[in-house]
Scaffold this motif. Structure first.
Motif, PDB file in Angstrom:
ATOM      1  N   LEU A  83       0.958  -1.221  -0.333  1.00 29.05           N
ATOM      2  CA  LEU A  83       0.100  -0.285   0.012  1.00 29.05           C
ATOM      3  C   LEU A  83       0.861   1.627   0.065  1.00 29.05           C
ATOM      4  CD1 LEU A  83      -2.775  -1.101   2.669  1.00 29.05           C
ATOM      5  CD2 LEU A  83      -3.573  -0.974   0.055  1.00 29.05           C
ATOM      6  N   GLY A  84       0.329   2.554  -0.539  1.00 32.37           N
ATOM      7  CA  GLY A  84       0.867   3.482  -1.153  1.00 32.37           C
ATOM      8  C   GLY A  84       0.286   4.857   0.652  1.00 32.37           C
ATOM      9  N   LYS A  85       0.628   5.411   0.669  1.00 37.04           N
ATOM     10  CA  LYS A  85       0.277   7.133   1.186  1.00 37.04           C
ATOM     11  C   LYS A  85       1.069   7.901   1.443  1.00 37.04           C
ATOM     12  CE  LYS A  85      -4.037   8.795   2.124  1.00 37.04           C
ATOM     13  NZ  LYS A  85      -4.953   9.213   1.105  1.00 37.04           N
ATOM     14  N   GLY A  86       0.948   9.272   1.238  1.00 37.90           N
ATOM     15  CA  GLY A  86       1.803  10.326   2.012  1.00 37.90           C
ATOM     16  C   GLY A  86       0.602  10.965   3.314  1.00 37.90           C
ATOM     17  N   ILE A  87       1.352  10.903   4.630  1.00 33.21           N
ATOM     18  CA  ILE A  87       1.011  10.233   5.779  1.00 33.21           C
ATOM     19  C   ILE A  87       0.796  11.889   6.478  1.00 33.21           C
ATOM     20  CG2 ILE A  87      -0.880   9.829   8.432  1.00 33.21           C
ATOM     21  CD1 ILE A  87      -0.211   7.542   6.653  1.00 33.21           C
ATOM     22  N   THR A  88       0.523  12.981   6.653  1.00 30.36           N
ATOM     23  CA  THR A  88       0.822  14.136   7.686  1.00 30.36           C
ATOM     24  C   THR A  88       0.154  14.180   9.056  1.00 30.36           C
ATOM     25  OG1 THR A  88       1.115  15.680   5.730  1.00 30.36           O
ATOM     26  CG2 THR A  88       0.777  16.358   7.907  1.00 30.36           C
ATOM     27  N   VAL A  89       0.619  14.098   9.855  1.00 30.51           N
ATOM     28  CA  VAL A  89       0.315  13.945  11.685  1.00 30.51           C
ATOM     29  C   VAL A  89       0.461  15.315  12.268  1.00 30.51           C
ATOM     30  CG1 VAL A  89       0.760  12.461  13.332  1.00 30.51           C
ATOM     31  CG2 VAL A  89       1.269  11.300  11.599  1.00 30.51           C
ATOM     32  N   ARG A  90      -0.339  15.185  13.297  1.00 32.21           N
ATOM     33  CA  ARG A  90      -0.582  16.161  14.026  1.00 32.21           C
ATOM     34  C   ARG A  90      -0.460  16.303  15.630  1.00 32.21           C
ATOM     35  NH1 ARG A  90      -1.974  18.548   8.700  1.00 32.21           N
ATOM     36  NH2 ARG A  90      -1.188  20.219   8.549  1.00 32.21           N
ATOM     37  N   TYR A  91      -0.042  16.299  16.022  1.00 34.77           N
ATOM     38  CA  TYR A  91      -0.446  16.542  17.810  1.00 34.77           C
ATOM     39  C   TYR A  91      -1.166  17.894  17.657  1.00 34.77           C
ATOM     40  CZ  TYR A  91      -0.080  16.962  22.614  1.00 34.77           C
ATOM     41  OH  TYR A  91      -0.313  17.000  23.856  1.00 34.77           O
ATOM     42  N   GLU A  92      -2.337  17.556  18.705  1.00 39.35           N
ATOM     43  CA  GLU A  92      -3.575  18.094  18.863  1.00 39.35           C
ATOM     44  C   GLU A  92      -4.650  17.907  20.285  1.00 39.35           C
ATOM     45  OE1 GLU A  92      -5.982  19.612  15.352  1.00 39.35           O
ATOM     46  OE2 GLU A  92      -4.503  20.023  13.914  1.00 39.35           O
ATOM     47  N   PRO A  93      -3.905  18.674  20.819  1.00 40.69           N
ATOM     48  CA  PRO A  93      -4.378  18.241  22.287  1.00 40.69           C
ATOM     49  C   PRO A  93      -6.333  18.039  22.455  1.00 40.69           C
ATOM     50  CG  PRO A  93      -2.968  19.774  22.227  1.00 40.69           C
ATOM     51  CD  PRO A  93      -2.974  20.262  21.093  1.00 40.69           C
ATOM     52  N   GLY A  94      -6.955  18.856  21.953  1.00 34.67           N
ATOM     53  CA  GLY A  94      -7.994  19.536  21.375  1.00 34.67           C
ATOM     54  C   GLY A  94      -9.155  17.628  21.367  1.00 34.67           C
ATOM     55  N   VAL A  95      -8.412  17.320  20.267  1.00 34.54           N
ATOM     56  CA  VAL A  95      -8.601  15.738  20.148  1.00 34.54           C
ATOM     57  C   VAL A  95      -9.043  15.065  21.032  1.00 34.54           C
ATOM     58  CG1 VAL A  95      -8.503  13.980  18.411  1.00 34.54           C
ATOM     59  CG2 VAL A  95      -7.233  16.370  17.401  1.00 34.54           C
ATOM     60  N   PRO A  96     -10.234  14.194  20.929  1.00 32.73           N
ATOM     61  CA  PRO A  96     -10.742  12.853  22.333  1.00 32.73           C
ATOM     62  C   PRO A  96      -9.778  12.031  22.143  1.00 32.73           C
ATOM     63  CG  PRO A  96     -12.519  14.222  21.048  1.00 32.73           C
ATOM     64  CD  PRO A  96     -11.363  14.562  20.446  1.00 32.73           C
ATOM     65  N   ASP A  99      -7.641  10.177  15.208  1.00 28.63           N
ATOM     66  CA  ASP A  99      -8.280  10.482  13.813  1.00 28.63           C
ATOM     67  C   ASP A  99      -7.698  10.432  12.680  1.00 28.63           C
ATOM     68  OD1 ASP A  99      -7.820  13.273  13.333  1.00 28.63           O
ATOM     69  OD2 ASP A  99      -9.851  13.672  14.804  1.00 28.63           O
ATOM     70  N   GLY A 100      -8.372   9.664  11.828  1.00 28.46           N
ATOM     71  CA  GLY A 100      -7.608  10.022  10.564  1.00 28.46           C
ATOM     72  C   GLY A 100      -8.586   9.808   9.407  1.00 28.46           C
ATOM     73  N   ASN A 101      -8.025  10.519   8.442  1.00 32.56           N
ATOM     74  CA  ASN A 101      -8.858  11.111   7.314  1.00 32.56           C
ATOM     75  C   ASN A 101      -8.466  10.582   6.405  1.00 32.56           C
ATOM     76  OD1 ASN A 101      -9.651  13.152   4.987  1.00 32.56           O
ATOM     77  ND2 ASN A 101     -11.378  14.406   6.775  1.00 32.56           N
ATOM     78  N   ILE A 102      -8.694  10.157   4.552  1.00 32.58           N
ATOM     79  CA  ILE A 102      -8.800  10.435   3.632  1.00 32.58           C
ATOM     80  C   ILE A 102      -7.716  10.508   3.119  1.00 32.58           C
ATOM     81  CG2 ILE A 102     -10.448  11.211   2.216  1.00 32.58           C
ATOM     82  CD1 ILE A 102     -10.568   7.936   1.442  1.00 32.58           C
ATOM     83  N   ASN A 103      -7.889  12.277   3.251  1.00 29.19           N
ATOM     84  CA  ASN A 103      -6.729  13.509   2.892  1.00 29.19           C
ATOM     85  C   ASN A 103      -5.797  12.888   3.134  1.00 29.19           C
ATOM     86  OD1 ASN A 103      -7.023  14.450   5.702  1.00 29.19           O
ATOM     87  ND2 ASN A 103      -7.615  16.109   5.099  1.00 29.19           N
ATOM     88  N   GLY A 104      -5.201  11.799   4.498  1.00 33.21           N
ATOM     89  CA  GLY A 104      -3.763  11.053   4.499  1.00 33.21           C
ATOM     90  C   GLY A 104      -3.122  12.734   6.056  1.00 33.21           C
ATOM     91  N   THR A 105      -4.476  13.145   6.300  1.00 33.24           N
ATOM     92  CA  THR A 105      -4.251  13.687   8.244  1.00 33.24           C
ATOM     93  C   THR A 105      -4.591  12.694   8.789  1.00 33.24           C
ATOM     94  OG1 THR A 105      -5.804  14.561   7.912  1.00 33.24           O
ATOM     95  CG2 THR A 105      -4.455  16.076   7.279  1.00 33.24           C
ATOM     96  N   ILE A 106      -3.400  12.414  10.017  1.00 32.48           N
ATOM     97  CA  ILE A 106      -3.618  12.147  11.247  1.00 32.48           C
ATOM     98  C   ILE A 106      -3.956  12.625  12.480  1.00 32.48           C
ATOM     99  CG2 ILE A 106      -3.280   9.615  12.668  1.00 32.48           C
ATOM    100  CD1 ILE A 106      -2.138   8.478  10.595  1.00 32.48           C
ATOM    101  N   ARG A 107      -4.507  13.114  13.264  1.00 37.91           N
ATOM    102  CA  ARG A 107      -4.104  13.388  14.012  1.00 37.91           C
ATOM    103  C   ARG A 107      -4.195  13.106  15.869  1.00 37.91           C
ATOM    104  NH1 ARG A 107      -9.168  17.820  14.394  1.00 37.91           N
ATOM    105  NH2 ARG A 107     -10.231  16.513  14.203  1.00 37.91           N
ATOM    106  N   PHE A 108      -3.473  13.365  16.291  1.00 40.60           N
ATOM    107  CA  PHE A 108      -3.548  12.396  18.193  1.00 40.60           C
ATOM    108  C   PHE A 108      -3.402  13.561  18.964  1.00 40.60           C
ATOM    109  CE2 PHE A 108      -0.819   9.162  16.007  1.00 40.60           C
ATOM    110  CZ  PHE A 108      -1.373   7.888  16.069  1.00 40.60           C
ATOM    111  N   GLY A 109      -4.679  13.388  20.067  1.00 37.63           N
ATOM    112  CA  GLY A 109      -5.282  14.616  20.920  1.00 37.63           C
ATOM    113  C   GLY A 109      -4.230  13.768  22.201  1.00 37.63           C
ATOM    114  N   SER A 110      -4.717  14.665  23.576  1.00 34.83           N
ATOM    115  CA  SER A 110      -3.049  14.502  24.959  1.00 34.83           C
ATOM    116  C   SER A 110      -3.512  13.014  25.256  1.00 34.83           C
ATOM    117  CB  SER A 110      -3.837  16.216  25.685  1.00 34.83           C
ATOM    118  OG  SER A 110      -5.214  15.959  25.177  1.00 34.83           O
TER     119      SER A 110
END
Length: 202
Positions: A83-96, A99-110
């Motif tokens: 499988l292939g994908k370019g993923i951008t990960v962010r640390y966002e404390p407000g995320v419970p 989450d992951g999105n088909i646009n290639g972003t993943i956010r981790f909460g606190s």
């Protein structure tokens, strides 16, 4: 190439691999590669972490945990699938949770309990299309995955009566939806099932 130059080249390559990049181990072999016409181009999953320029202690701790989790998950995907994908990960404390999105972003909460390989594998699946793509709606919208390849694979794992259930953008078994689903075997099967779903039209 001389042995000395080969060692230098290997060390240089190792130094260029920075945090946030997981690479599968390269098998050492002297066999000639297959002709190009006999090989399919293997895709890879890559990722990067968006970092604050002057991180707080909280951010530094989160970045370390997220990096460890993502490196492990990406290495597993790259070792067990094409499988292939370019993923951008962010640390966002407000995320419970995360989450992951088909646009290639993943956010981790606190919540540090979600900064693990299980969560990273699960969220990578969302970036690939699990619960987020038109193919998911078409093949999993009925509450049971109808794609032939992933269905055959889960039957191979769990017997002729096995099926992949779907709901709320998730699947089970092997969806790694909760920490109590974690095992090395379940993680490997998760990757194989996601790859089979992609072949089914995810």
């Amino acid at each position: 190439m001389s042995p000395r130059k080969a060692v230098i080249a290997t060390l240089t390559a190792a130094l260029l691999i920075g945090p946030g990049v997981a690479q599968a181990a390269t098998p050492r072999t002297t066999a000639a590669p297959a002709p190009a016409r006999d090989r399919a181009a293997a895709a890879t999953i890559s990722w990067s972490l968006v970092r604050a320029s002057n991180p707080t202690e909280d951010q530094r701790t989160a970045y370390d945990l997220i990096t460890k989790a993502m490196n492990a998950a990406v290495a597993r995907y790259n070792n067990l699938s094409d499988l292939g994908k370019g993923i951008t990960v962010r640390y966002e404390p407000g995320v419970p949770t995360a989450d992951g999105n088909i646009n290639g972003t993943i956010r981790f909460g606190s919540n540090r309990s979600y900064m693990n390989e299980r969560t990273a594998l699960h969220e990578i699946a969302h970036t690939i299309g699990v619960g987020t793509s038109a193919g998911w709606s078409r093949l999993g919208g009925s509450g049971t995955w109808t794609g032939a390849q992933a269905t055959a694979l889960v039957k191979q794992y769990d017997g002729s009566g096995a099926k992949i259930s779907t709901g709320g953008g998730h699947f089970w078994p092997y969806g790694l939806n909760y920490d109590n689903e974690w095992s090395t075997t379940a993680a490997d099967r998760h990757v194989h099932l996601v790859a089979a779903m992609v072949r089914d039209g995810l």
